[in-house]
Structures are given as C-alpha cells and as structure tokens.
Design a protein around this motif. Structure first.
Motif, PDB file in Angstrom:
ATOM      1  N   ASP A 199      -8.809  -5.558  -9.105  1.00 43.92           N
ATOM      2  CA  ASP A 199      -9.393  -5.075  -7.850  1.00 43.92           C
ATOM      3  C   ASP A 199      -9.230  -6.145  -6.773  1.00 43.92           C
ATOM      4  O   ASP A 199     -10.199  -6.602  -6.164  1.00 43.92           O
ATOM      5  CB  ASP A 199     -10.872  -4.746  -8.057  1.00 43.92           C
ATOM      6  N   THR A 200      -8.002  -6.522  -6.552  1.00 40.59           N
ATOM      7  CA  THR A 200      -7.650  -7.536  -5.567  1.00 40.59           C
ATOM      8  C   THR A 200      -6.469  -7.013  -4.759  1.00 40.59           C
ATOM      9  O   THR A 200      -5.546  -6.438  -5.331  1.00 40.59           O
ATOM     10  CB  THR A 200      -7.249  -8.861  -6.250  1.00 40.59           C
ATOM     11  N   SER A 201      -6.483  -7.195  -3.456  1.00 42.38           N
ATOM     12  CA  SER A 201      -5.403  -6.685  -2.621  1.00 42.38           C
ATOM     13  C   SER A 201      -4.131  -7.506  -2.809  1.00 42.38           C
ATOM     14  O   SER A 201      -4.178  -8.674  -3.214  1.00 42.38           O
ATOM     15  CB  SER A 201      -5.817  -6.718  -1.143  1.00 42.38           C
ATOM     16  N   VAL A 202      -3.002  -6.886  -2.492  1.00 44.08           N
ATOM     17  CA  VAL A 202      -1.735  -7.598  -2.534  1.00 44.08           C
ATOM     18  C   VAL A 202      -1.777  -8.792  -1.574  1.00 44.08           C
ATOM     19  O   VAL A 202      -1.270  -9.872  -1.889  1.00 44.08           O
ATOM     20  CB  VAL A 202      -0.567  -6.657  -2.177  1.00 44.08           C
ATOM     21  N   ASP A 203      -2.393  -8.603  -0.425  1.00 45.20           N
ATOM     22  CA  ASP A 203      -2.465  -9.686   0.560  1.00 45.20           C
ATOM     23  C   ASP A 203      -3.177 -10.909  -0.014  1.00 45.20           C
ATOM     24  O   ASP A 203      -2.727 -12.054   0.166  1.00 45.20           O
ATOM     25  CB  ASP A 203      -3.191  -9.219   1.817  1.00 45.20           C
ATOM     26  N   ASP A 204      -4.297 -10.708  -0.697  1.00 47.78           N
ATOM     27  CA  ASP A 204      -5.048 -11.832  -1.257  1.00 47.78           C
ATOM     28  C   ASP A 204      -4.267 -12.518  -2.377  1.00 47.78           C
ATOM     29  O   ASP A 204      -4.271 -13.746  -2.497  1.00 47.78           O
ATOM     30  CB  ASP A 204      -6.397 -11.360  -1.775  1.00 47.78           C
ATOM     31  N   ASP A 292       0.963  -2.319  -5.120  1.00 54.96           N
ATOM     32  CA  ASP A 292      -0.266  -1.737  -4.572  1.00 54.96           C
ATOM     33  C   ASP A 292      -0.506  -0.374  -5.212  1.00 54.96           C
ATOM     34  O   ASP A 292       0.296   0.545  -5.050  1.00 54.96           O
ATOM     35  CB  ASP A 292      -0.125  -1.614  -3.054  1.00 54.96           C
ATOM     36  N   ASP A 295      -6.560   2.086  -3.203  1.00 56.36           N
ATOM     37  CA  ASP A 295      -7.993   1.815  -3.368  1.00 56.36           C
ATOM     38  C   ASP A 295      -8.270   0.335  -3.621  1.00 56.36           C
ATOM     39  O   ASP A 295      -9.223  -0.026  -4.335  1.00 56.36           O
ATOM     40  CB  ASP A 295      -8.578   2.645  -4.520  1.00 56.36           C
ATOM     41  N   GLY A 296      -7.422  -0.544  -3.071  1.00 56.76           N
ATOM     42  CA  GLY A 296      -7.648  -1.969  -3.190  1.00 56.76           C
ATOM     43  C   GLY A 296      -7.273  -2.579  -4.523  1.00 56.76           C
ATOM     44  O   GLY A 296      -7.575  -3.743  -4.780  1.00 56.76           O
ATOM     45  N   THR A 297      -6.623  -1.823  -5.391  1.00 59.33           N
ATOM     46  CA  THR A 297      -6.220  -2.352  -6.697  1.00 59.33           C
ATOM     47  C   THR A 297      -4.726  -2.659  -6.706  1.00 59.33           C
ATOM     48  O   THR A 297      -3.943  -2.035  -5.989  1.00 59.33           O
ATOM     49  CB  THR A 297      -6.530  -1.372  -7.837  1.00 59.33           C
ATOM     50  N   THR A 298      -4.351  -3.603  -7.538  1.00 55.11           N
ATOM     51  CA  THR A 298      -2.969  -4.071  -7.600  1.00 55.11           C
ATOM     52  C   THR A 298      -2.559  -4.289  -9.050  1.00 55.11           C
ATOM     53  O   THR A 298      -3.340  -4.811  -9.849  1.00 55.11           O
ATOM     54  CB  THR A 298      -2.806  -5.400  -6.839  1.00 55.11           C
ATOM     55  N   ASN A 340      -9.498 -13.523  -6.570  1.00 57.64           N
ATOM     56  CA  ASN A 340     -10.649 -12.627  -6.439  1.00 57.64           C
ATOM     57  C   ASN A 340     -11.847 -13.304  -5.812  1.00 57.64           C
ATOM     58  O   ASN A 340     -12.553 -12.721  -4.982  1.00 57.64           O
ATOM     59  CB  ASN A 340     -11.052 -12.098  -7.823  1.00 57.64           C
TER      60      ASN A 340
END
Length: 353
Positions: A199-204, A292, A295-298, A340
């Motif tokens: 539950d971490t964005s690609v950007d992060d 991606d 829903d914010g998951t990667t 995260n």
C-alpha cells in the motif's frame, strides 16, 4: 539487496569449492525442523515462495491431501498411501512414481523424496514445503517450496522441475488466495525474482529507490555506507550512468554498481555490477519494476540475474540460490518498510548498534 548476497556468495562458494560434498562436511542446511544434509547431499535447484490468505493449518490440510496432488498434475492418474510413502500412477501407461515421506510435521513441514528409478531421472531428490505464519505482515502465511536433486543434464531438466514447482505453489494460491512472493531458479544463469504488493504509491517507492540511489545505507541493514562515483548527477533521467560503491562491514567488502536503465514512465530501474561479483559469476544485473495496481497499491518486483561461469560446481550454484533468495527477502521488506514509513526497518536500526 544483492550487495550482501554477492559477498555472502563469495564465502559460500569458497566453502563449496574447498569442502567435500558429504553431508557431514557441508555447511548446515535446515528447513524448519528438517536437517537437509541428513536427507540429501544434492544442491538446491528450485525454490519458490508464496504469500497465502489462510492460516498454516488450512494450508497444510491442502498439502496433505493426496487427491489434490493428482488434480494439480495432468501426468498423474491416481495415488495410494501417505504413511511413510505414497505411489502415484502416471497417465498413459507410463508406470508409477514412488515417494518416501521424509517429514510430516503438521502444520509446518511436509517433505518427500522420489525413490530411485523415477521417470525424470532425478538423483538424491528431496522436496519440501515449509508453511509459516507471516511474521512480516502479521496476516496469512508464507509457504516456501525447496527442491534438491542432481541430474546428468541439469540445464535440460531444470525447466521441468521449475514448472513443477510453479504448479504446486500456483495451485496453493488458487486454493487459498494470495500472491507469488519469490522465484529462484536457473543453472547457467541464476534468476532471483522477488515480489511484493504494498500500500505504497509508485512515487514514494521511486523516491527511495531511484532518487535516493546514493542513500541506500539509510534503509539497508547490510550496508554501512554508500558513495556515488563517476557521474554524480542523480536527478531523474540524469541518473543514467551514475556509479555507487556500497560498503558491507559484515564481510569487509565493497560492491560497485552503475545505473543502466531509468524509465519512470514504465516504472523500471536497473543497475549492473562493476566489481564485487562472486568468483563464479561473469555478469550481474539488478532490476526493479513498479506497477501501479490502483487504489494506492503497487506491485514491486526485484529481479537479479547472474551468469554462471562454466565449470562451477552445482553445489556452489545451489548454495548461491539459497543465499540470494533469503537476502532478497530481507532487502525488499526493508525497502518497502522505509518507503511506507520514512523510518528504517527495526532490523536496520539493530544493525547500527
């Protein structure tokens, strides 16, 4: 990451090259309560793990049901026995295959050894399924499949046994829900593919892995210091060609790497090893892919490949697979934890003391 793996593998290969192949001489190998060396002297050839959405008891019940194995493999017609051994009748009048049950330790360990004279010609075989509650996520279970054997034509038989391993673990995912966590395979080229859904964005994730290429020591428990060299502009696509030296105090060694691919649109980042490879490897490459899923998951996928030098003993390659697999599991968990939370994994904090 692969940094510790390289150094660890150099030590393991040295052991494999200088020690005998007997069980009493080999470094200890264990799977749960199973002493692998007591069961086989063959090298590890295939390992695969999955995260499942069920507890160990439910998963072990699926594994212990012989009829499930018949339904998983088209080559099997029927099965008889379990207490001590079981015999599968093969389809098309191809005869039978007998397995000795080496360990039956519910709900954590099921191990078997194909007897001599098997249709695949596997020698000194051992297969093991290790079921553990997922300590990292606190939910579900992790199941690891390990297959050990020798064969006169390892490169030829490897795709068959690798496919069999995938059939077993994919069937468990289908039965209980979950995802593939890791695949380690190959003989002439080792491939270590480790996967996590987070539950971490690609950007992060990109910010930590790519933009912070020189800051790996902040989150990796095995690297004390990382220093950029050569081209040092680390902004976006300008990172291409940048080098990094990673210092590993546990092995008093250094690994040098260079970025060879940066594709933000595709979510792909890769670097090659310039120095610090184990003695049996001629090339090394590490690639990270970030997909991606919405829903914010990667989906995070780390893929390491290493070409094996001709003449390397199969035991050394087998030890390399096991070491790489374990260390990449540690690495990807530390990386995702940092992306995260912005804080090092507890394992990394402990390594600083």
């Amino acid at each position: 990451m692969k940094h510790l793996s390289n150094a660890a593998l150099a030590a393991l290969v040295s052991l494999a090259l200088t020690q005998g192949a007997s069980a009493q001489d080999m470094p200890p190998r264990t799977i749960g309560s199973l002493d692998v060396n007591a069961a086989t002297t063959a090298p590890l050839q295939v390992t695969r793990s999955v995260h499942l959405d069920a507890d160990p008891e439910a998963i072990f019940a699926t594994i212990a049901d012989n009829e499930n194995w018949v339904s998983w493999f088209d080559s099997l017609e029927s099965v008889d026995g379990l207490d001590g051994s079981r015999t599968f009748t093969l389809t098309g009048g191809q005869g039978a295959l007998t397995e000795n049950i080496v360990a039956f330790d519910a709900p954590n360990l099921f191990a078997w050894a194909i007897s001599e004279g098997n249709p695949l010609g596997l020698e000194d075989h051992l297969g093991a399924l290790h079921v553990m509650a997922d300590a990292e996520d606190g939910e579900g279970s992790v199941v690891s499949l390990s297959v050990f054997y020798d064969h006169p034509d390892l490169a030829g038989i490897a795709p068959v046994t690798e496919g069999g391993g995938a059939t077993i673990t994919d069937a468990l995912v289908s039965a209980h829900g979950g995802t593939v966590a890791q695949e380690v395979f190959g003989t002439e080229t080792i491939t270590i593919r480790t996967m996590r859904v987070t539950d971490t964005s690609v950007d992060d994730l990109w910010s930590v892995m790519v933009d912070g290429f020189g800051d790996v020591a902040q989150w990796s428990s095995v690297i004390s210091e990382a220093v950029l060299f050569g081209k040092t502009d680390t902004s976006n696509d300008s990172l291409l060609g940048v080098g990094r030296k990673c210092f590993i105090p546990g092995f008093n060694s250094e690994v040098q790497e260079r970025v060879v691919e940066v594709d933000r649109e595709a979510g792909r980042f890769a670097y090659e090893v310039l120095a610090g490879l184990p003695p049996f490897a001629s090339n090394g490459r590490s690639q990270w892919d970030f997909e991606d899923l919405g829903d914010g998951t990667t989906l995070v996928t780390s893929t390491i490949t290493m070409d094996i030098t001709d003449g390397t003993p199969s035991m050394a390659v087998g030890m390399a697979k096991g070491s790489f697999g374990q260390l990449m599991t540690i690495s990807i968990d530390e990386f995702i934890h940092f992306a995260n939370t912005g804080e090092p994994h507890p394992r990394e904090l402990a390594s600083r003391s």
